[in-house]
Scaffold this motif. Structure first.
Motif, PDB file in Angstrom:
ATOM      1  N   MET A  83      35.960 -32.893 -12.781  1.00  0.00           N
ATOM      2  CA  MET A  83      35.807 -31.595 -12.105  1.00  0.00           C
ATOM      3  C   MET A  83      34.554 -31.508 -11.240  1.00  0.00           C
ATOM      4  N   PHE A  84      33.893 -32.621 -10.994  1.00  0.00           N
ATOM      5  CA  PHE A  84      32.610 -32.574 -10.293  1.00  0.00           C
ATOM      6  C   PHE A  84      32.677 -31.976  -8.889  1.00  0.00           C
ATOM      7  N   PRO A  85      33.687 -32.300  -8.054  1.00  0.00           N
ATOM      8  CA  PRO A  85      33.716 -31.704  -6.705  1.00  0.00           C
ATOM      9  C   PRO A  85      33.744 -30.177  -6.706  1.00  0.00           C
ATOM     10  N   VAL A  86      34.477 -29.585  -7.651  1.00  0.00           N
ATOM     11  CA  VAL A  86      34.517 -28.118  -7.725  1.00  0.00           C
ATOM     12  C   VAL A  86      33.169 -27.581  -8.179  1.00  0.00           C
ATOM     13  N   ASP A  87      32.503 -28.314  -9.058  1.00  0.00           N
ATOM     14  CA  ASP A  87      31.166 -27.907  -9.493  1.00  0.00           C
ATOM     15  C   ASP A  87      30.186 -27.953  -8.328  1.00  0.00           C
ATOM     16  N   SER A  88      30.333 -28.939  -7.461  1.00  0.00           N
ATOM     17  CA  SER A  88      29.470 -29.027  -6.272  1.00  0.00           C
ATOM     18  C   SER A  88      29.663 -27.810  -5.373  1.00  0.00           C
ATOM     19  N   ILE A  89      30.908 -27.388  -5.216  1.00  0.00           N
ATOM     20  CA  ILE A  89      31.199 -26.200  -4.410  1.00  0.00           C
ATOM     21  C   ILE A  89      30.588 -24.968  -5.049  1.00  0.00           C
ATOM     22  N   LYS A  90      30.683 -24.871  -6.361  1.00  0.00           N
ATOM     23  CA  LYS A  90      30.087 -23.729  -7.075  1.00  0.00           C
ATOM     24  C   LYS A  90      28.581 -23.646  -6.813  1.00  0.00           C
ATOM     25  N   THR A  91      27.903 -24.783  -6.903  1.00  0.00           N
ATOM     26  CA  THR A  91      26.460 -24.809  -6.665  1.00  0.00           C
ATOM     27  C   THR A  91      26.123 -24.321  -5.261  1.00  0.00           C
ATOM     28  N   ARG A  92      26.859 -24.802  -4.277  1.00  0.00           N
ATOM     29  CA  ARG A  92      26.588 -24.409  -2.886  1.00  0.00           C
ATOM     30  C   ARG A  92      26.856 -22.924  -2.656  1.00  0.00           C
ATOM     31  N   MET A  93      27.860 -22.377  -3.313  1.00  0.00           N
ATOM     32  CA  MET A  93      28.179 -20.959  -3.140  1.00  0.00           C
ATOM     33  C   MET A  93      27.143 -20.066  -3.818  1.00  0.00           C
ATOM     34  N   GLN A  94      26.448 -20.595  -4.812  1.00  0.00           N
ATOM     35  CA  GLN A  94      25.453 -19.796  -5.528  1.00  0.00           C
ATOM     36  C   GLN A  94      24.084 -19.803  -4.853  1.00  0.00           C
ATOM     37  N   VAL A  95      23.809 -20.831  -4.078  1.00  0.00           N
ATOM     38  CA  VAL A  95      22.501 -20.949  -3.425  1.00  0.00           C
ATOM     39  C   VAL A  95      22.375 -19.928  -2.294  1.00  0.00           C
ATOM     40  N   PHE A  96      21.208 -19.300  -2.195  1.00  0.00           N
ATOM     41  CA  PHE A  96      20.928 -18.395  -1.075  1.00  0.00           C
ATOM     42  C   PHE A  96      20.517 -19.253   0.117  1.00  0.00           C
ATOM     43  N   ALA A  97      21.498 -19.574   0.941  1.00  0.00           N
ATOM     44  CA  ALA A  97      21.277 -20.518   2.037  1.00  0.00           C
ATOM     45  C   ALA A  97      20.783 -19.824   3.300  1.00  0.00           C
ATOM     46  N   ALA A  98      19.844 -20.480   3.991  1.00  0.00           N
ATOM     47  CA  ALA A  98      19.327 -19.942   5.252  1.00  0.00           C
ATOM     48  C   ALA A  98      20.250 -20.293   6.417  1.00  0.00           C
ATOM     49  N   VAL A 139      34.010 -36.537   2.379  1.00  0.00           N
ATOM     50  CA  VAL A 139      34.423 -36.214   1.005  1.00  0.00           C
ATOM     51  C   VAL A 139      33.395 -36.703  -0.009  1.00  0.00           C
ATOM     52  N   ARG A 140      32.703 -37.773   0.300  1.00  0.00           N
ATOM     53  CA  ARG A 140      31.718 -38.328  -0.641  1.00  0.00           C
ATOM     54  C   ARG A 140      30.610 -37.341  -0.959  1.00  0.00           C
ATOM     55  N   ALA A 141      30.354 -36.392  -0.050  1.00  0.00           N
ATOM     56  CA  ALA A 141      29.303 -35.399  -0.303  1.00  0.00           C
ATOM     57  C   ALA A 141      29.616 -34.542  -1.527  1.00  0.00           C
ATOM     58  N   LEU A 142      30.894 -34.368  -1.821  1.00  0.00           N
ATOM     59  CA  LEU A 142      31.303 -33.565  -2.971  1.00  0.00           C
ATOM     60  C   LEU A 142      31.027 -34.275  -4.293  1.00  0.00           C
ATOM     61  N   TRP A 143      30.771 -35.568  -4.223  1.00  0.00           N
ATOM     62  CA  TRP A 143      30.492 -36.350  -5.432  1.00  0.00           C
ATOM     63  C   TRP A 143      29.003 -36.673  -5.587  1.00  0.00           C
ATOM     64  N   ARG A 144      28.196 -36.184  -4.649  1.00  0.00           N
ATOM     65  CA  ARG A 144      26.765 -36.478  -4.714  1.00  0.00           C
ATOM     66  C   ARG A 144      26.159 -35.852  -5.973  1.00  0.00           C
ATOM     67  N   GLY A 145      25.478 -36.663  -6.766  1.00  0.00           N
ATOM     68  CA  GLY A 145      24.869 -36.186  -8.005  1.00  0.00           C
ATOM     69  C   GLY A 145      25.686 -36.490  -9.252  1.00  0.00           C
ATOM     70  N   VAL A 146      26.877 -37.053  -9.072  1.00  0.00           N
ATOM     71  CA  VAL A 146      27.725 -37.327 -10.236  1.00  0.00           C
ATOM     72  C   VAL A 146      27.100 -38.362 -11.166  1.00  0.00           C
ATOM     73  N   SER A 147      26.285 -39.272 -10.612  1.00  0.00           N
ATOM     74  CA  SER A 147      25.639 -40.292 -11.446  1.00  0.00           C
ATOM     75  C   SER A 147      24.706 -39.659 -12.474  1.00  0.00           C
ATOM     76  N   SER A 148      24.034 -38.579 -12.075  1.00  0.00           N
ATOM     77  CA  SER A 148      23.141 -37.887 -13.000  1.00  0.00           C
ATOM     78  C   SER A 148      23.923 -37.255 -14.143  1.00  0.00           C
ATOM     79  N   VAL A 149      25.086 -36.699 -13.808  1.00  0.00           N
ATOM     80  CA  VAL A 149      25.921 -36.079 -14.831  1.00  0.00           C
ATOM     81  C   VAL A 149      26.449 -37.114 -15.812  1.00  0.00           C
ATOM     82  N   ILE A 150      26.909 -38.246 -15.279  1.00  0.00           N
ATOM     83  CA  ILE A 150      27.454 -39.290 -16.146  1.00  0.00           C
ATOM     84  C   ILE A 150      26.372 -39.829 -17.079  1.00  0.00           C
TER      85      ILE A 150
END
Length: 298
Positions: free
Chosen positions: A34-49, A71-82
């Protein structure tokens, strides 16, 4: 057949090592899928300029991120989770089963119904202490235009620029959020599982449904605190001076209220629920499967 091994006939309590290994395997599976959806969640929560980092929904975010960043951008950070999810979930499930047994939750006669929420809360306190730094690294890599492509580069840069405190500034918020999250999750899971599967047999369908319902309920009610947690964990990436110097949970809540009102606390609600329902269903299914399999082999 009378001598056939089935789920119900197995020992009601696996050893601590089995519970921890089952939890580790379940956690890695859950977070990776479920990591790509989690990445989207993070971006939607950030107060972006930048307007380019403002999304109207899951579909809109997926399309824009895929087309502009790949598409690879949606998986960025998955190594930390694993890397973090395995040990953290091992501690989580190991603690859960140990405390549940100690508190009398596995007794056949008059089980202690408070054992499940107590065990869930205790498991969260222990596992979050281990997982929090990995979660900070993950979200720093998930944000729009993140400079990091390696979790080790991210970790060393954050430590050098912001110190060790940056990895734990959100820990009180994480506990405030995930203690009730986990207590609710385990309680709903146990009740739904017993309702659907009163004989306690290994039943993939009941584990999937109970896990999905439990994850959705727990995720929905704790989203406001998750928004505050994301603000704290990504503060170092913000160009906004107030956000960069956010001191803790109450300060984060005040910033969210001032910037976006009550609506700000529901940022990322849909992807959060969408993430947790299938991931929790998969996590519980994996956990029950691995536990049953290893019990049979022990």
């Amino acid at each position: 057949m009378a001598d056939e091994d089935d789920y119900e006939a197995l020992s009601p309590n696996a050893g601590l090592g089995i519970n921890m290994l089952a939890g580790a395997l379940a956690g890695i599976t859950e977070h990776s899928v479920m990591f790509p959806v989690d990445s989207i969640k993070t971006r939607m929560q950030v107060f972006a300029a930048s307007p380019a980092a403002v999304y109207t929904g899951i579909g809109n975010a997926f399309t824009r991120i895929s087309s502009t960043e790949g598409v690879r951008a949606l998986w960025r950070g998955v190594s930390s989770v694993i890397m973090g999810a395995g040990p953290a979930h091992a501690v989580h499930f190991g603690t859960y089963e140990a405390i549940k047994e100690f508190a009398g939750g596995n007794r056949e006669v008059k089980p202690n119904h408070l054992a499940a929420p107590l065990a869930g809360a205790s498991a969260t306190i222990a596992s979050d202490a281990l997982m929090n730094p990995f979660d900070v690294i993950k979200q720093r890599m998930q944000v729009h235009q993140s400079e990091f492509r390696s979790m080790f580069t991210c970790a060393s840069t954050v430590f050098r620029n912001e110190g060790l405190a940056a990895f734990y500034v959100s820990y009180p918020t994480t506990l405030t959020m995930t203690v009730p999250f986990t207590a609710a999750q385990f309680t709903v899971y146990e009740h739904v599982k017993k309702f659907m599967n009163p004989r306690g047999e290994y039943s993939p369908g009941s584990h999937i449904v109970a896990g999905g319902i439990a994850g959705g309920v727990a995720a929905g009610i704790t989203t406001p605190l998750d928004v505050a947690k994301t603000l704290l964990q990504t503060r170092g990436t913000s160009s906004d001076a107030e956000i960069r110097h956010c001191r803790g949970m109450l300060h984060a809540i005040r910033i969210i209220w001032q910037r976006d009102g009550i609506r700000g606390f529901s940022r990322g609600l849909t992807p959060r629920v969408v993430t947790h329902m299938p991931s929790n269903a998969l996590c519980w299914l994996s956990y029950e499967f691995f536990k049953a399999t290893m019990r049979e082999q022990s």
